[in-house]
Scaffold this active site. Structure first.
Site, PDB file in Angstrom:
ATOM      1  N   LYS A 280       0.827  -1.213   0.000  1.00  0.00           N
ATOM      2  CA  LYS A 280       0.000   0.000   0.000  1.00  0.00           C
ATOM      3  C   LYS A 280       0.860   1.261   0.000  1.00  0.00           C
ATOM      4  CE  LYS A 280      -2.468  -0.656   3.750  1.00  0.00           C
ATOM      5  NZ  LYS A 280      -2.221  -2.001   4.282  1.00  0.00           N
TER       6      LYS A 280
ATOM      7  N   ARG B 153     -10.191   1.191   9.087  1.00  0.00           N
ATOM      8  CA  ARG B 153      -9.773  -0.173   9.389  1.00  0.00           C
ATOM      9  C   ARG B 153     -10.897  -0.958  10.066  1.00  0.00           C
ATOM     10  NH1 ARG B 153      -4.116   0.795   9.612  1.00  0.00           N
ATOM     11  NH2 ARG B 153      -2.756  -0.978   9.951  1.00  0.00           N
TER      12      ARG B 153
ATOM     13  N   ARG C 280       6.805 -11.238   3.453  1.00  0.00           N
ATOM     14  CA  ARG C 280       7.285  -9.867   3.174  1.00  0.00           C
ATOM     15  C   ARG C 280       7.501  -9.097   4.478  1.00  0.00           C
ATOM     16  NH1 ARG C 280       3.538  -7.231  -1.646  1.00  0.00           N
ATOM     17  NH2 ARG C 280       3.865  -8.831  -3.222  1.00  0.00           N
TER      18      ARG C 280
ATOM     19  N   ARG D  66      10.856  -4.153  10.442  1.00  0.00           N
ATOM     20  CA  ARG D  66      10.545  -2.940  11.191  1.00  0.00           C
ATOM     21  C   ARG D  66      10.482  -3.284  12.674  1.00  0.00           C
ATOM     22  NH1 ARG D  66       5.353  -0.011   8.788  1.00  0.00           N
ATOM     23  NH2 ARG D  66       4.353  -0.924  10.617  1.00  0.00           N
TER      24      ARG D  66
ATOM     25  N   ARG E 188      -1.720  -8.501  13.771  1.00  0.00           N
ATOM     26  CA  ARG E 188      -2.166  -7.504  12.800  1.00  0.00           C
ATOM     27  C   ARG E 188      -2.897  -8.145  11.628  1.00  0.00           C
ATOM     28  NH1 ARG E 188       2.983  -5.319  11.793  1.00  0.00           N
ATOM     29  NH2 ARG E 188       3.715  -4.575  13.775  1.00  0.00           N
TER      30      ARG E 188
HETATM   31  P1  AMP Z   1       0.124   0.815   9.584  1.00  0.00           P
HETATM   32  O1  AMP Z   1       1.392   1.553   9.313  1.00  0.00           O
HETATM   33  O2  AMP Z   1      -1.034   1.282   8.757  1.00  0.00           O
HETATM   34  O3  AMP Z   1       0.303  -0.678   9.491  1.00  0.00           O
HETATM   35  O4  AMP Z   1      -0.273   1.115  11.107  1.00  0.00           O
HETATM   36  C1  AMP Z   1       0.575   0.768  12.183  1.00  0.00           C
HETATM   37  C2  AMP Z   1      -0.245   0.573  13.437  1.00  0.00           C
HETATM   38  O5  AMP Z   1      -0.916   1.784  13.788  1.00  0.00           O
HETATM   39  C3  AMP Z   1      -1.354  -0.458  13.338  1.00  0.00           C
HETATM   40  O6  AMP Z   1      -0.880  -1.759  13.570  1.00  0.00           O
HETATM   41  C4  AMP Z   1      -2.329   0.014  14.417  1.00  0.00           C
HETATM   42  O7  AMP Z   1      -1.870  -0.330  15.704  1.00  0.00           O
HETATM   43  C5  AMP Z   1      -2.216   1.523  14.301  1.00  0.00           C
HETATM   44  N1  AMP Z   1      -3.218   2.077  13.348  1.00  0.00           N
HETATM   45  C6  AMP Z   1      -2.977   2.713  12.164  1.00  0.00           C
HETATM   46  N2  AMP Z   1      -4.109   3.087  11.561  1.00  0.00           N
HETATM   47  C7  AMP Z   1      -5.121   2.673  12.376  1.00  0.00           C
HETATM   48  C8  AMP Z   1      -6.550   2.738  12.306  1.00  0.00           C
HETATM   49  N3  AMP Z   1      -7.178   3.299  11.246  1.00  0.00           N
HETATM   50  N4  AMP Z   1      -7.261   2.204  13.333  1.00  0.00           N
HETATM   51  C9  AMP Z   1      -6.657   1.637  14.389  1.00  0.00           C
HETATM   52  N5  AMP Z   1      -5.323   1.523  14.508  1.00  0.00           N
HETATM   53  C10 AMP Z   1      -4.552   2.037  13.520  1.00  0.00           C
END
Ligand code: AMP
Length: 186
Positions: A15, A91, A126, A132, A143
């Site tokens: 993404k 989400r 991946r 990270r 996740r």
């Molecule tokens: P990402 O970089 O999009 O994978 O986000 C990293 C982490 O941030 C996720 O694993 C969640 O803990 C939190 N997070 C990001 N966006 C959201 C969202 N829309 N709702 C809830 N948690 C989020």
């Protein structure tokens, strides 16, 4: 009207990479809620302090917090002018419903939701490879499970509104981008 696009896809589906390409091509504003939260953690803000442990465990920050952050960001002038590419939000169905309301209040329409589709086994390897800090095996599993439980239902939510396009996310970055461009026709 400036485009409003949601990018869905499992963590590790590409993404972020595809969003960067769309931004470069269309001058649309990239809003990654994960990036916003990581910046808040790095800056040590109250939000960052609340979010850090949840993020590290692979959990989801509450809808209440996320909806507030996004509502504020979407009202800013750069987005009203250039449009937005939402990456990592919504989400959950609660977030999708709030987003629908925000856009309706602004008098704008969702352009499309794009799902970058990559199978579970492929994204798992991946994510293990990208290394990270919050990518422990356990957090990755949590996740991905969250995605299946909370976010995958959004595919239906947007399909019912005729707003879903699915793109095969396997293959070279350029190939996937060509598919994204074809699917969105911005
Ligand atoms: P990402 O970089 O999009 O994978 O986000 C990293 C982490 O941030 C996720 O694993 C969640 O803990 C939190 N997070 C990001 N966006 C959201 C969202 N829309 N709702 C809830 N948690 C989020």
């Amino acid at each position: 009207m400036a485009p409003r696009v949601i990018v869905l896809g499992r963590q590790g589906a590409g993404k972020g990479t595809q969003c960067a390409r769309l931004v470069a091509e269309h001058g649309i504003i990239h809003v990654s809620t994960g990036d916003m939260l990581r910046a808040a953690v790095a800056a040590g803000t109250e939000l960052g302090q609340q979010a850090e442990a949840i993020m590290n465990s692979g959990g989801l920050v509450s809808d209440e917090i996320m909806n507030g952050i996004v509502a504020e960001r979407l009202a800013e002038a750069d987005i009203m002018e250039n449009g937005v590419l939402l990456d990592g939000f919504p989400r959950t169905t609660g977030q999708a419903e709030t987003l629908e309301q925000i856009l309706a209040d602004q008098g704008v329409e969702l352009t499309a939701t794009i799902n970058i589709d990559v199978p579970l086994e492929e994204v798992t390897s991946r994510m293990m490879a990208r290394g990270r800090e919050d990518d422990t095996a356990e957090a990755i599993a949590t996740r991905l499970q969250n995605y299946e439980d909370s976010t995958a239902p959004l595919l239906d939510f947007y399909a019912k509104r005729n707003k879903l396009v699915v793109v095969n996310g396997l293959g070279e970055e350029d190939e996937v981008f060509a598919r994204v461009q074809g699917a969105l026709a911005l």
